[in-house]
Design a protein around this motif. Structure first.
Motif, PDB file in Angstrom:
ATOM      1  N   ILE A   5     -37.428   3.064   4.023  1.00 13.43           N
ATOM      2  CA  ILE A   5     -37.580   4.274   3.215  1.00 13.43           C
ATOM      3  C   ILE A   5     -36.192   4.771   2.811  1.00 13.43           C
ATOM      4  O   ILE A   5     -35.202   4.455   3.466  1.00 13.43           O
ATOM      5  CB  ILE A   5     -38.329   5.398   3.978  1.00 13.43           C
ATOM      6  N   LYS A   6     -36.142   5.527   1.730  1.00 12.37           N
ATOM      7  CA  LYS A   6     -34.874   6.090   1.262  1.00 12.37           C
ATOM      8  C   LYS A   6     -34.657   7.455   1.901  1.00 12.37           C
ATOM      9  O   LYS A   6     -35.587   8.061   2.435  1.00 12.37           O
ATOM     10  CB  LYS A   6     -34.898   6.217  -0.253  1.00 12.37           C
ATOM     11  N   ALA A   7     -33.430   7.946   1.805  1.00 10.03           N
ATOM     12  CA  ALA A   7     -33.077   9.225   2.428  1.00 10.03           C
ATOM     13  C   ALA A   7     -33.893  10.377   1.861  1.00 10.03           C
ATOM     14  O   ALA A   7     -34.300  11.276   2.602  1.00 10.03           O
ATOM     15  CB  ALA A   7     -31.589   9.496   2.256  1.00 10.03           C
ATOM     16  N   THR A   8     -34.160  10.361   0.551  1.00  6.96           N
ATOM     17  CA  THR A   8     -34.938  11.452  -0.039  1.00  6.96           C
ATOM     18  C   THR A   8     -36.356  11.488   0.541  1.00  6.96           C
ATOM     19  O   THR A   8     -36.888  12.556   0.835  1.00  6.96           O
ATOM     20  CB  THR A   8     -35.015  11.328  -1.567  1.00  6.96           C
ATOM     21  N   GLU A   9     -36.947  10.313   0.730  1.00  3.52           N
ATOM     22  CA  GLU A   9     -38.288  10.250   1.316  1.00  3.52           C
ATOM     23  C   GLU A   9     -38.256  10.689   2.777  1.00  3.52           C
ATOM     24  O   GLU A   9     -39.122  11.438   3.230  1.00  3.52           O
ATOM     25  CB  GLU A   9     -38.840   8.826   1.197  1.00  3.52           C
ATOM     26  N   PHE A  10     -37.245  10.244   3.507  1.00  4.31           N
ATOM     27  CA  PHE A  10     -37.043  10.616   4.899  1.00  4.31           C
ATOM     28  C   PHE A  10     -36.951  12.141   5.006  1.00  4.31           C
ATOM     29  O   PHE A  10     -37.623  12.769   5.834  1.00  4.31           O
ATOM     30  CB  PHE A  10     -35.780   9.932   5.414  1.00  4.31           C
ATOM     31  N   ALA A  11     -36.152  12.746   4.143  1.00  2.00           N
ATOM     32  CA  ALA A  11     -35.967  14.202   4.162  1.00  2.00           C
ATOM     33  C   ALA A  11     -37.285  14.925   3.907  1.00  2.00           C
ATOM     34  O   ALA A  11     -37.609  15.906   4.590  1.00  2.00           O
ATOM     35  CB  ALA A  11     -34.925  14.605   3.132  1.00  2.00           C
ATOM     36  N   LEU A  63     -40.313  13.793   4.468  1.00  7.85           N
ATOM     37  CA  LEU A  63     -41.237  13.548   5.577  1.00  7.85           C
ATOM     38  C   LEU A  63     -40.974  14.469   6.775  1.00  7.85           C
ATOM     39  O   LEU A  63     -41.900  14.855   7.477  1.00  7.85           O
ATOM     40  CB  LEU A  63     -41.163  12.085   6.015  1.00  7.85           C
ATOM     41  N   VAL A  64     -39.698  14.793   7.001  1.00  6.96           N
ATOM     42  CA  VAL A  64     -39.372  15.659   8.142  1.00  6.96           C
ATOM     43  C   VAL A  64     -39.153  17.110   7.722  1.00  6.96           C
ATOM     44  O   VAL A  64     -38.893  17.969   8.559  1.00  6.96           O
ATOM     45  CB  VAL A  64     -38.152  15.132   8.941  1.00  6.96           C
ATOM     46  N   GLY A  65     -39.252  17.394   6.419  1.00  6.54           N
ATOM     47  CA  GLY A  65     -39.169  18.770   5.937  1.00  6.54           C
ATOM     48  C   GLY A  65     -37.776  19.358   5.904  1.00  6.54           C
ATOM     49  O   GLY A  65     -37.595  20.528   6.220  1.00  6.54           O
ATOM     50  N   LEU A  66     -36.791  18.546   5.526  1.00  8.72           N
ATOM     51  CA  LEU A  66     -35.400  19.002   5.445  1.00  8.72           C
ATOM     52  C   LEU A  66     -34.826  18.696   4.070  1.00  8.72           C
ATOM     53  O   LEU A  66     -35.340  17.839   3.356  1.00  8.72           O
ATOM     54  CB  LEU A  66     -34.540  18.276   6.497  1.00  8.72           C
ATOM     55  N   SER A  67     -33.720  19.363   3.751  1.00 12.70           N
ATOM     56  CA  SER A  67     -32.984  18.976   2.550  1.00 12.70           C
ATOM     57  C   SER A  67     -32.182  17.721   2.908  1.00 12.70           C
ATOM     58  O   SER A  67     -31.979  17.411   4.084  1.00 12.70           O
ATOM     59  CB  SER A  67     -32.040  20.098   2.117  1.00 12.70           C
ATOM     60  N   ARG A  68     -31.694  17.013   1.890  1.00 14.21           N
ATOM     61  CA  ARG A  68     -30.928  15.796   2.178  1.00 14.21           C
ATOM     62  C   ARG A  68     -29.645  16.121   2.929  1.00 14.21           C
ATOM     63  O   ARG A  68     -29.247  15.399   3.842  1.00 14.21           O
ATOM     64  CB  ARG A  68     -30.616  15.045   0.886  1.00 14.21           C
ATOM     65  N   ALA A  69     -28.984  17.216   2.543  1.00 13.86           N
ATOM     66  CA  ALA A  69     -27.731  17.590   3.215  1.00 13.86           C
ATOM     67  C   ALA A  69     -27.973  17.870   4.700  1.00 13.86           C
ATOM     68  O   ALA A  69     -27.223  17.395   5.565  1.00 13.86           O
ATOM     69  CB  ALA A  69     -27.115  18.809   2.536  1.00 13.86           C
ATOM     70  N   ARG A  72     -26.771  15.836   8.203  1.00  8.95           N
ATOM     71  CA  ARG A  72     -26.158  16.516   9.344  1.00  8.95           C
ATOM     72  C   ARG A  72     -26.877  16.130  10.637  1.00  8.95           C
ATOM     73  O   ARG A  72     -26.237  15.830  11.646  1.00  8.95           O
ATOM     74  CB  ARG A  72     -26.235  18.037   9.146  1.00  8.95           C
ATOM     75  N   TYR A  73     -28.217  16.107  10.590  1.00  9.17           N
ATOM     76  CA  TYR A  73     -29.003  15.714  11.760  1.00  9.17           C
ATOM     77  C   TYR A  73     -28.731  14.240  12.122  1.00  9.17           C
ATOM     78  O   TYR A  73     -28.631  13.892  13.294  1.00  9.17           O
ATOM     79  CB  TYR A  73     -30.489  15.922  11.508  1.00  9.17           C
ATOM     80  N   ILE A  74     -28.650  13.384  11.110  1.00  9.30           N
ATOM     81  CA  ILE A  74     -28.384  11.962  11.363  1.00  9.30           C
ATOM     82  C   ILE A  74     -27.032  11.799  12.041  1.00  9.30           C
ATOM     83  O   ILE A  74     -26.901  11.064  13.025  1.00  9.30           O
ATOM     84  CB  ILE A  74     -28.451  11.149  10.053  1.00  9.30           C
TER      85      ILE A  74
END
Length: 78
Positions: free
Chosen positions: A52-58, A60-66, A70-72
């Motif tokens: 999955i791409k970062a935008t999809e990941f974000a 799915l977990v309910g966060l902005s990409r930025a 930071r979490y990653i």
């Protein structure tokens, strides 16, 4: 001016009390630790394997990409 001095004194006493008793007494110093969103690790693995791409990941977990990055960064440096 006296109000400010009173506030400073009260804060100083609170910090001394917190240091004396530690966090076990229910007094914590500083900002609370962040917790990872639900299913973060599951989606992190899929993202790391490029499923999955970062935008999809974000999303799915309910966060902005930025915030996600930071979490990653925090997760990888533990």
């Amino acid at each position: 001016m006296m109000e400010r001095e009173l506030i400073v004194e009260i804060v100083r006493e609170g910090i001394e009390k917190a240091k004396k008793f530690g966090t076990k007494s229910g007094i914590a110093i500083g900002r609370p630790q962040r917790t990872l969103p639900k299913d973060f690790e599951k989606y992190y693995i899929r993202w790391k394997q490029k499923e999955i791409k970062a935008t999809e990941f974000a999303k799915l977990v309910g966060l902005s990409r930025a915030t996600l990055y930071r979490y990653i960064n925090e997760y990888e440096n533990k």
